[in-house]
Design a protein around this motif. Structure first.
Motif, PDB file in Angstrom:
ATOM      1  N   CYS A 219       0.927  -1.033   0.005  1.00  0.00           N
ATOM      2  CA  CYS A 219      -0.042  -0.181  -0.084  1.00  0.00           C
ATOM      3  C   CYS A 219       0.783   1.180  -0.178  1.00  0.00           C
ATOM      4  CB  CYS A 219      -0.722  -0.060   1.465  1.00  0.00           C
ATOM      5  SG  CYS A 219      -2.516   0.927   1.228  1.00  0.00           S
ATOM      6  N   GLN A 221       0.353   4.099   1.193  1.00  0.00           N
ATOM      7  CA  GLN A 221       0.145   4.963   2.532  1.00  0.00           C
ATOM      8  C   GLN A 221       0.385   3.949   3.756  1.00  0.00           C
ATOM      9  OE1 GLN A 221      -0.246   8.255   2.593  1.00  0.00           O
ATOM     10  NE2 GLN A 221      -0.374   8.563   0.504  1.00  0.00           N
ATOM     11  N   GLY A 224      -2.803   3.714   7.085  1.00  0.00           N
ATOM     12  CA  GLY A 224      -3.925   4.383   6.544  1.00  0.00           C
ATOM     13  C   GLY A 224      -4.433   3.923   5.140  1.00  0.00           C
ATOM     14  N   ARG A 225      -5.252   4.662   4.590  1.00  0.00           N
ATOM     15  CA  ARG A 225      -6.018   4.274   3.419  1.00  0.00           C
ATOM     16  C   ARG A 225      -5.056   4.891   2.118  1.00  0.00           C
ATOM     17  NH1 ARG A 225     -11.188   2.632   3.900  1.00  0.00           N
ATOM     18  NH2 ARG A 225     -11.997   2.958   5.940  1.00  0.00           N
ATOM     19  N   GLY A 226      -4.985   3.990   1.418  1.00  0.00           N
ATOM     20  CA  GLY A 226      -4.086   4.402   0.046  1.00  0.00           C
ATOM     21  C   GLY A 226      -4.506   3.432  -1.158  1.00  0.00           C
ATOM     22  N   HIS A 227      -3.519   3.194  -1.956  1.00  0.00           N
ATOM     23  CA  HIS A 227      -3.579   2.324  -3.179  1.00  0.00           C
ATOM     24  C   HIS A 227      -2.641   1.530  -3.489  1.00  0.00           C
ATOM     25  CE1 HIS A 227      -6.440   5.789  -3.991  1.00  0.00           C
ATOM     26  NE2 HIS A 227      -7.091   5.058  -4.743  1.00  0.00           N
ATOM     27  N   GLU A 251      -5.968  -0.828  -7.095  1.00  0.00           N
ATOM     28  CA  GLU A 251      -7.220  -0.682  -6.295  1.00  0.00           C
ATOM     29  C   GLU A 251      -7.023  -0.142  -4.954  1.00  0.00           C
ATOM     30  OE1 GLU A 251      -7.922  -4.922  -5.192  1.00  0.00           O
ATOM     31  OE2 GLU A 251      -6.389  -5.138  -4.106  1.00  0.00           O
ATOM     32  N   LYS A 252      -8.000   0.170  -4.228  1.00  0.00           N
ATOM     33  CA  LYS A 252      -7.799   0.924  -2.661  1.00  0.00           C
ATOM     34  C   LYS A 252      -7.253  -0.190  -1.858  1.00  0.00           C
ATOM     35  CE  LYS A 252     -11.526   4.156  -3.691  1.00  0.00           C
ATOM     36  NZ  LYS A 252     -12.723   4.740  -3.204  1.00  0.00           N
ATOM     37  N   CYS A 253      -6.565   0.288  -0.868  1.00  0.00           N
ATOM     38  CA  CYS A 253      -6.070  -0.601   0.315  1.00  0.00           C
ATOM     39  C   CYS A 253      -5.961   0.307   1.546  1.00  0.00           C
ATOM     40  CB  CYS A 253      -4.674  -0.947  -0.214  1.00  0.00           C
ATOM     41  SG  CYS A 253      -3.466   0.200  -0.580  1.00  0.00           S
ATOM     42  N   VAL A 254      -5.888  -0.463   2.719  1.00  0.00           N
ATOM     43  CA  VAL A 254      -5.745   0.038   3.968  1.00  0.00           C
ATOM     44  C   VAL A 254      -4.566  -0.549   4.577  1.00  0.00           C
ATOM     45  CG1 VAL A 254      -6.784   0.393   5.991  1.00  0.00           C
ATOM     46  CG2 VAL A 254      -8.139   0.542   4.206  1.00  0.00           C
ATOM     47  N   ASP A 255      -3.447   0.204   5.064  1.00  0.00           N
ATOM     48  CA  ASP A 255      -2.543  -0.311   5.734  1.00  0.00           C
ATOM     49  C   ASP A 255      -2.260  -0.352   7.200  1.00  0.00           C
ATOM     50  OD1 ASP A 255       0.028  -1.374   6.315  1.00  0.00           O
ATOM     51  OD2 ASP A 255       0.983   0.766   6.207  1.00  0.00           O
ATOM     52  N   HIS A 256      -2.561  -1.524   7.786  1.00  0.00           N
ATOM     53  CA  HIS A 256      -2.626  -1.561   9.294  1.00  0.00           C
ATOM     54  C   HIS A 256      -1.861  -2.731   9.644  1.00  0.00           C
ATOM     55  CE1 HIS A 256      -5.500  -4.560   8.379  1.00  0.00           C
ATOM     56  NE2 HIS A 256      -6.172  -3.892   7.729  1.00  0.00           N
TER      57      HIS A 256
END
Length: 318
Positions: A219, A221, A224-227, A251-256
């Motif tokens: 991701c 970002q 947080g939310r990114g691509h 596509e969209k992604c969320v990094d945690h």
């Protein structure tokens, strides 16, 4: 009862091949040397000739002083002369002399080559029924103890051919098979005719023209939310040949990830701090926010926390 036949082979049809015999000639053209030739005319009779001259061009010439050479004498007339061009004359004889050309017969040979096309012989199998072969096509007489329930014609044994199966692989060359059996269930009873092949080479590329994808990137970002992106390509050299809809390459992604659970605290501006205990979410906090949460900062301007949820402990130093 079967008819008595002395020689079973005498009942076989007598067959012979009747073939044509086409004639093929070589392709030949004459090849000739250049013959020597002469033009021959009768000797001319000059007595029958006459001279024909063109009218010459003549002019009168007078010098400037016509009496210059008269030694003082009186000139009764000018000293002029006549001058003419050279005469142009032709000897005119009999027209159209009876001349003739004589040539040696040409020396020629045949230049031949094999024919480029030659008809193939046509053959036809001619069969005749055997003579003197007794054949009985009648059914035996019906016994009084039996009755006829039905009549039918028994078909000749033949090969039953089923459809071809799938190719062994779906991307490349392989072998496909099919089922071929005799209609009687016994292959030897169809041996009078060659058995159709049960397998053949095949090519199947339906699965080759498929979309291929690489692994997704990380991701873009952190925490947080990114691509994220990936490579998408067609296995065929022409993308128009690929089957189905082209997969998405973004596509969209969320990094945690694990790094998001670690607490990273940055302090700005101050030189001495009093400790406090507080929990912060991701964000940037100014001095007023810190004081409102119990911080005692003399010259602290701000604090930045990285992570989904961090517990920060700040102690006085300086």
């Amino acid at each position: 009862p079967e008819p008595e036949v002395s020689d079973k082979k005498s009942c076989y049809p007598h067959c012979t091949w009747n073939c044509t015999q086409p004639v093929c000639n070589q392709d030949c053209v004459p090849d000739c040397e250049q013959p020597r030739c002469q033009t021959r005319c009768p000797r001319p009779d000059y007595s029958q000739c006459k001279i024909d001259c063109q009218t010459p061009h003549c002019s009168v010439f007078c010098p400037k002083d016509s009496c210059q050479d008269s030694e003082g004498e009186n000139c009764s007339s000018p000293k002029c002369s006549t001058r003419c061009a050279r005469p142009v004359c032709y000897l005119k004889c009999q027209d159209n002399l009876p001349c003739k050309n004589i040539c040696h017969p040409p020396r020629c040979t045949w230049n031949c080559r094999n024919p480029s096309e030659c008809a193939k012989p046509e053959c036809r199998l001619v069969c005749e029924k055997a003579k003197g072969c007794a054949q009985n096509y009648e059914l035996p007489a019906l016994s009084p103890a039996y009755t006829v329930q039905q009549s039918f014609a028994a078909e000749k044994a033949h090969w039953v051919v089923y459809g071809w199966g799938k190719c062994g692989i779906e991307c490349g060359k392989s072998v496909q098979t099919r089922k071929v059996i005799c209609s009687t269930g016994e292959d030897h009873e169809c041996a009078f005719s060659p058995k159709p092949p049960t397998q053949q080479d095949c090519e199947d590329y339906t699965k080759c023209n498929a979309w291929r994808t690489s692994e997704w990137t990380a991701c873009d970002q952190q925490c947080g939310r990114g691509h994220r992106t990936r490579s998408v390509w067609c296995s065929h050299k022409d993308a128009n040949e690929c089957l189905g809809e082209k997969p998405h390459d973004r596509e969209k992604c969320v990094d945690h990830g694990e790094h998001c659970s670690r607490c990273e605290v940055e302090l700005f501006g101050g030189r001495s701090f009093s400790g406090w205990h507080a929990t912060f979410s991701v964000g940037k906090y100014e001095t007023d926010d810190l004081v409102g949460r119990g911080a005692d900062c003399e010259e602290t301007s701000s604090i930045r926390v990285k992570g989904l949820c961090c517990r920060a402990k700040v102690y006085q130093y300086g």
